[in-house]
Design an enzyme around this catalytic site. Structure first.
Site, short mmCIF file in Angstrom:
data_model
loop_
_atom_site.label_atom_id
_atom_site.label_comp_id
_atom_site.label_asym_id
_atom_site.label_seq_id
_atom_site.Cartn_x
_atom_site.Cartn_y
_atom_site.Cartn_z
N CYS A 1 35.60 2.98 -36.93
CA CYS A 1 35.00 4.14 -37.41
C CYS A 1 33.96 4.59 -36.38
O CYS A 1 33.76 5.77 -36.08
CB CYS A 1 34.54 4.16 -38.90
SG CYS A 1 33.14 2.83 -38.92
N HIS B 1 29.50 2.73 -42.37
CA HIS B 1 30.85 3.42 -42.04
C HIS B 1 30.18 4.60 -41.18
O HIS B 1 29.20 5.15 -41.91
CB HIS B 1 31.46 3.89 -43.19
CG HIS B 1 32.77 4.80 -42.96
ND1 HIS B 1 33.64 4.26 -42.33
CD2 HIS B 1 32.92 6.09 -43.46
CE1 HIS B 1 34.53 5.12 -42.06
NE2 HIS B 1 34.26 6.26 -42.65
#
EC number: 3.4.19.12
Length: 517
Positions: free
Chosen positions: A77, A452
């Site tokens: 990510c 994230h």
């Protein structure tokens, strides 16, 4: 109770089963064998259909107005969010295109040393909808493979930092540029003299000074490349040391301590970055000379040490400005902690106050002059222009000019100490010389050990007006893409901010006036 139709069906099934059981063993074996063949054929057909057409989810078409997402290869990510942010900067994509084109023109053979720029360009063009693709999700594993060729140890299954990857990409692009053949320069006399007819003789050139520096094509065009100035002044004799220039690809700003009841803004972080600091016990050559002139015997004087005031400024602002907000802090026990404070930022950013100016330079009284830089992105001005009048000058009276909706520069503290700030106001961007527009925001959710990365970015411009800037924002988390509002973007806890240089209203009017002449 079953209906009459259901009872009739059940009775017929029972009769068929009884007739099958009354048949001989040989007949039952043949029937069961045929059923096995039919079942095998059906299974083979189903497998073939799956292999040829694949599952339905893999054939999704991208929805109109959105951009492709990127598949998460494990813990990638950090890479996906950075690529989405870079693809929202048209000046960087255009520079990559010009760089690869120039490299292809200079090279005769296969482009074995241009893997990164071409791979990155193809990915960014696909993410900015400049390449014809209807896929909803793209695979960026090719970028990791290329970076490993540059000896970067990047694992797709370990959590990495998006800001570190940004510098990995820029430094690798610089390495690729160093392998590019140099363009012959007029001052490169030695290269110009490498002629066959001049081989017997050696032509030399004597000069009193140092050779004129040759221009660096890549650095002069690098959109994220800027320069910092470091200025030191002696507090005793007020002598100013020579200004030192350092390069940067991103501004890494620490977050100052917040004051209760007053929000933190990007201006606070920028001012904290350029705030003056005292450096003690520094040898001052000017104080030493003054002390030596004061002695009657002419004896040798020891080096005089003094306290200097050091201040940073921005000597050259880039076309694309990457701002990194440092959210890593350390506890008293040495444990890494993440700072979750919200730092307010606006869609437009004025950098006039943070720009370095030569001493004695007077700002223009007729408004800033905008000069168009050939090869720059549309509406991106890279020339060095005079700051706008009205900003606080050293020794000038303090005026109530507000920057970026935060606070007046005259009200900001000279040292990083918590003070009260006025409430935000609506800034005036019309006459700014160094004006930037927000293009993308990278946000990190989680703590220092796991989390994230997601990205807010502008939607690409329409095909009818490719030079315009879209006002539609997108929220992207790996392969998930949806529309977002500007208010949602400005309310996020930014980790990386991507701004791009634009012309203010006054500069646009000045350029139109000169074109009419």
């Amino acid at each position: 109770m079953l209906s009459s139709r259901a009872q009739a069906a059940r009775t017929a099934a029972d009769k068929a089963l009884q007739r099958f059981l009354r048949t001989g063993a040989a007949v039952r074996y043949k029937v069961m064998k045929n059923w096995g063949v039919i079942g095998g054929i059906a299974a083979a057909l189903a497998a073939g259909i799956y292999v040829i057409w694949g599952p339905i989810t893999e054939r999704k078409k991208r929805r109109k107005g959105l951009v492709p997402g990127l598949v998460n290869l494990g813990n990638t990510c950090f890479m996906n969010s950075l690529l989405q942010g870079l693809s929202a900067c048209p000046a960087f994509v255009k520079w990559l295109e010009e760089f690869t084109t120039q490299y292809s023109r200079d090279q005769q053979g296969p482009h074995t040393h241009q893997c990164l720029s071409l791979t990155l360009l193809n990915l960014l063009k696909a993410l900015s909808c400049q390449e014809v693709t209807e896929d909803e999700v793209l695979d960026a594993s090719c970028l990791l493979d290329v970076l490993r060729m540059y000896r970067w140890q990047i694992s797709s299954f370990e959590e990495q930092d998006a800001h570190e990857l940004f510098h990995v990409i820029t430094s690798s692009l610089e390495d690729e540029r160093d392998r590019q053949p140099r363009v012959t320069h007029l001052f490169d006399v030695h290269s110009l003299e490498q002629q066959s007819e001049m081989a017997p003789r050696q032509v030399t050139c004597h000069t009193r000074g140092s050779p004129h520096p040759t221009t660096n094509h890549w650095k002069s065009q690098h959109p994220f490349h800027g320069r910092l100035t470091s200025n030191m002044v002696c507090k005793h004799c007020e002598h100013q040391s020579p200004v030192r220039f350092d390069t940067f690809d991103s501004l890494s700003l620490s977050i100052p301590a917040a004051t209760w009841g007053h929000p933190l803004t990007l201006d606070h972080c920028l001012h904290h970055f350029i705030s003056s600091e005292s450096v003690r016990d520094v040898v001052c050559d000017n104080c030493t000379k003054i002390e030596a002139r004061g002695t009657l015997t002419g004896e040798k004087v020891e080096h005089q040490r003094s306290t200097f005031v050091k201040q940073l400024k921005l000597g050259k602002l880039p076309q694309c400005l990457c701002i990194h907000l440092q959210r890593l802090s350390w506890s008293s026990h040495g444990t890494p902690l993440k700072r979750h404070e919200h730092v307010q930022f606006n869609e437009f950013l004025m950098m006039d106050f943070y720009k370095y100016r030569l001493l004695g330079h007077k700002p223009s009284q007729h408004g800033p002059k905008a000069t168009e830089n050939p090869g720059s992105a549309p509406e991106v001005q890279d020339a060095q222009a005079a700051p706008k009048p009205g900003l606080s000058q050293p020794g000038a009276p303090k005026t109530q000019i507000f920057l970026n909706g935060a606070c007046s520069p005259s009200l900001l503290p000279a040292l990083p100490s918590p003070v009260a700030f006025p409430l935000p106001v609506v800034p005036d961007y019309s006459s700014s010389t160094y004006l930037f527009r927000l293009m993308a925001v990278v946000v990190h959710h989680g703590d220092m050990h796991s989390g994230h990365f997601v990205t807010y970015r502008r939607s690409p411009p329409s095909a009818k007006n490719p030079l315009s800037t879209s006002n539609q924002w997108l929220w992207i988390s790996d392969d998930t893409v949806r529309k977002a509002s500007l208010q949602e973007v400005l309310s996020s806890s930014a980790y990386l901010l991507f701004y791009e240089r634009v012309l203010s209203r006054v500069q646009q009017q000045g350029r139109e006036y000169r074109s009419e002449e």
